[in-house]
Scaffold this active site. Structure first.
Site, PDB file in Angstrom:
ATOM      1  N   ASP A 199      10.653   5.727  31.926  1.00 26.92           N
ATOM      2  CA  ASP A 199      11.646   6.587  31.266  1.00 26.92           C
ATOM      3  C   ASP A 199      12.196   5.903  30.011  1.00 26.92           C
ATOM      4  O   ASP A 199      12.992   6.468  29.271  1.00 26.92           O
ATOM      5  CB  ASP A 199      12.765   7.008  32.233  1.00 26.92           C
ATOM      6  CG  ASP A 199      13.488   5.839  32.863  1.00 26.92           C
ATOM      7  OD1 ASP A 199      13.182   4.684  32.531  1.00 26.92           O
ATOM      8  OD2 ASP A 199      14.396   6.094  33.690  1.00 26.92           O
ATOM      9  N   SER A 200      11.703   4.682  29.735  1.00 25.31           N
ATOM     10  CA  SER A 200      12.014   4.000  28.475  1.00 25.31           C
ATOM     11  C   SER A 200      11.536   4.830  27.292  1.00 25.31           C
ATOM     12  O   SER A 200      11.957   4.595  26.159  1.00 25.31           O
ATOM     13  CB  SER A 200      11.338   2.625  28.437  1.00 25.31           C
ATOM     14  OG  SER A 200       9.950   2.745  28.684  1.00 25.31           O
TER      15      SER A 200
ATOM     16  N   ASP B  27       7.890   6.627  36.566  1.00 25.85           N
ATOM     17  CA  ASP B  27       9.330   6.472  36.802  1.00 25.85           C
ATOM     18  C   ASP B  27       9.949   7.765  37.311  1.00 25.85           C
ATOM     19  O   ASP B  27       9.755   8.825  36.717  1.00 25.85           O
ATOM     20  CB  ASP B  27      10.028   6.118  35.481  1.00 25.85           C
ATOM     21  CG  ASP B  27      10.369   4.651  35.386  1.00 25.85           C
ATOM     22  OD1 ASP B  27      10.281   3.938  36.406  1.00 25.85           O
ATOM     23  OD2 ASP B  27      10.728   4.215  34.275  1.00 25.85           O
TER      24      ASP B  27
ATOM     25  N   LYS C 249       8.320   4.770  40.766  1.00 29.17           N
ATOM     26  CA  LYS C 249       9.279   3.663  40.691  1.00 29.17           C
ATOM     27  C   LYS C 249      10.703   4.206  40.685  1.00 29.17           C
ATOM     28  O   LYS C 249      11.010   5.149  39.958  1.00 29.17           O
ATOM     29  CB  LYS C 249       9.001   2.827  39.430  1.00 29.17           C
ATOM     30  CG  LYS C 249       9.995   1.703  39.204  1.00 29.17           C
ATOM     31  CD  LYS C 249       9.488   0.690  38.198  1.00 29.17           C
ATOM     32  CE  LYS C 249       9.663   1.084  36.752  1.00 29.17           C
ATOM     33  NZ  LYS C 249      11.043   1.297  36.293  1.00 29.17           N
TER      34      LYS C 249
ATOM     35  N   GLU D 110      14.869   2.910  40.520  1.00 26.00           N
ATOM     36  CA  GLU D 110      15.812   1.811  40.266  1.00 26.00           C
ATOM     37  C   GLU D 110      16.790   1.788  41.439  1.00 26.00           C
ATOM     38  O   GLU D 110      17.477   2.773  41.698  1.00 26.00           O
ATOM     39  CB  GLU D 110      16.524   2.041  38.928  1.00 26.00           C
ATOM     40  CG  GLU D 110      15.531   2.010  37.776  1.00 26.00           C
ATOM     41  CD  GLU D 110      16.162   2.139  36.399  1.00 26.00           C
ATOM     42  OE1 GLU D 110      17.399   2.035  36.275  1.00 26.00           O
ATOM     43  OE2 GLU D 110      15.391   2.346  35.447  1.00 26.00           O
TER      44      GLU D 110
ATOM     45  N   GLU E 102      13.790  -6.740  36.677  1.00 20.04           N
ATOM     46  CA  GLU E 102      14.109  -6.700  35.243  1.00 20.04           C
ATOM     47  C   GLU E 102      15.391  -7.479  34.944  1.00 20.04           C
ATOM     48  O   GLU E 102      16.386  -7.375  35.680  1.00 20.04           O
ATOM     49  CB  GLU E 102      14.278  -5.246  34.773  1.00 20.04           C
ATOM     50  CG  GLU E 102      14.687  -5.190  33.291  1.00 20.04           C
ATOM     51  CD  GLU E 102      14.595  -3.817  32.644  1.00 20.04           C
ATOM     52  OE1 GLU E 102      14.213  -2.845  33.315  1.00 20.04           O
ATOM     53  OE2 GLU E 102      14.919  -3.733  31.437  1.00 20.04           O
TER      54      GLU E 102
END
Ligand code: KIV
Length: 264
Positions: free
Chosen positions: A45-46, A84, A113, A115, A182
Site C-alpha cells: 500500500d506504499s 497488502d 500481509k 500490519e 520494519e
C-alpha cells in the site's frame, strides 16, 4: 534467477540457508521486469505514497489493492506475490475474513500481509485457520503513522523490544508464514529472527533478518520527496528518465521525430 514458481515452502526453506530478496511492484510492467530476479514481489500500500503522491498509506482501498494485485500477478511467473491488506480492511475478524477471501478468490496472490500488534492475534489466527497464508508486519507500521504521530523506529526501549518479540512469537504460533520487520533496531530484529522458525524479511531492520525488502521507486532513484536512512539507491532512475523525456521533447520540437522509418 528463479526457475520455477516460488512457493511458501520454498520461501521458508531459505531460512538460515540464503537471504530472501524482495521488492515492491504495483503493475504488470514492473512486475514482469522484477519477476524471477527476486524471491518476493510485494504489492504494497506504499503505492499511495510512492506513486499516489500522498504522505501516508491510509487511503488505500480494497478495490485499489485488488486492482494492483491482479496487475502484478499478470506480470509474475516465478516470484512469490504478497499483497497488502489496506488500512481498515481487517478491523474486525468478520471484515478481515471477507476481505482476505476477496484477495484469494480474485487474485493469484500467494499470501497477504497485515500490519499487526498483539491485539490482532485472534484475527490473524482466524485467517490462518481458514487456509489463508499471512505475513505479519511488525515494528514501524505505516498504517499506524497517524496514530503514532509519525514514522517512528521501534524497539528502542527494553519494553518495546520485548513486546515485539512476544508479538512475533505469538504470530508464528497463530500460523503466519513469515514476519516482516520494519523500522526496528537491528539487535531487536536479530533477536526476533533467531527466535522464530519462520523467516523474517526486514526493511530498516538491519542485516540479520532472513531477507530484505525495498520499495522499488526508492531503490531505483525515482522517489525524491524524502530518502529514509535504510534506503540504498541502485540507480538514478529519475535522472535517466528526465534525460529521455527531454530528448524526446527536443526531437519532436526540432522535427527529428518521427522520421520516415517511423511513419506509415
Ligand atoms: O507497503 C509497502 O511497500 C510495505 C513495505 C514498506 C514493506 O509494507
Amino acid at each position: 534467477m528463479l526457475e520455477k514458481k516460488m512457493s511458501i515452502t520454498d520461501l521458508q526453506a531459505k531460512k538460515g540457508v540464503e537471504k530472501i530478496t524482495a521488492i515492491t511492484a504495483y503493475d504488470a510492467l514492473m512486475a514482469e521486469i522484477f519477476d524471477a530476479e527476486v524471491d518476493v514481489i510485494l504489492v504494497g500500500d506504499s503505492l499511495k505514497m510512492s506513486f499516489g503522491g500522498e504522505n501516508e498509506t491510509l487511503g488505500a482501498s480494497m478495490e485499489e489493492m485488488l486492482y494492483h494485485t491482479k496487475a502484478v500477478c499478470r506480470g509474475v511467473k516465478h516470484s512469490f506475490v504478497l499483497a497488502d491488506m489496506p488500512f481498515g480492511s481487517y478491523a474486525t475478524q468478520k471484515l478481515a475474513l471477507k476481505n482476505a477471501l476477496r484477495f484469494y478468490k480474485n487474485t493469484a496472490a500467494d499470501a497477504i500481509k497485515l500490519e499487526v500488534d498483539i491485539q490482532k492475534l485472534p484475527i490473524v489466527r482466524a485467517l490462518c485457520e481458514e487456509g489463508i497464508a499471512v505475513v505479519a508486519h511488525i515494528g514501524l507500521k505505516p498504517q499506524f503513522a497517524r496514530f503514532d504521530g509519525g514514522f517512528k523506529v521501534k524497539g528502542k526501549s527494553e519494553k518495546e523490544a520485548q513486546e515485539l518479540l512476544e508479538c512475533a512469537l505469538a504470530m508464528q504460533e497463530a500460523g503466519v508464514c513469515s514476519v516482516l520487520i520494519e523500522g526496528v533496531k537491528s539487535q531487536v530484529a536479530e533477536k526476533i529472527t533467531k527466535a522464530l522458525s519462520v523467516p523474517t524479511i526486514g526493511i530498516g531492520a538491519g542485516n540479520a533478518c532472513d531477507g530484505q525488502i525495498l520499495v522499488w521507486s526508492d531503490a531505483f532513484g525515482f522517489f525524491s520527496a524524502f530518502k529514509p536512512k535504510f534506503v540504498r539507491t541502485y540507480c538514478d532512475g529519475r535522472a535517466m528518465l528526465k534525460e529521455a523525456i527531454r530528448a524526446y521533447a527536443k526531437d519532436v520540437k526540432s522535427l527529428q521525430f518521427p522520421n520516415e522509418n517511423e511513419s506509415y
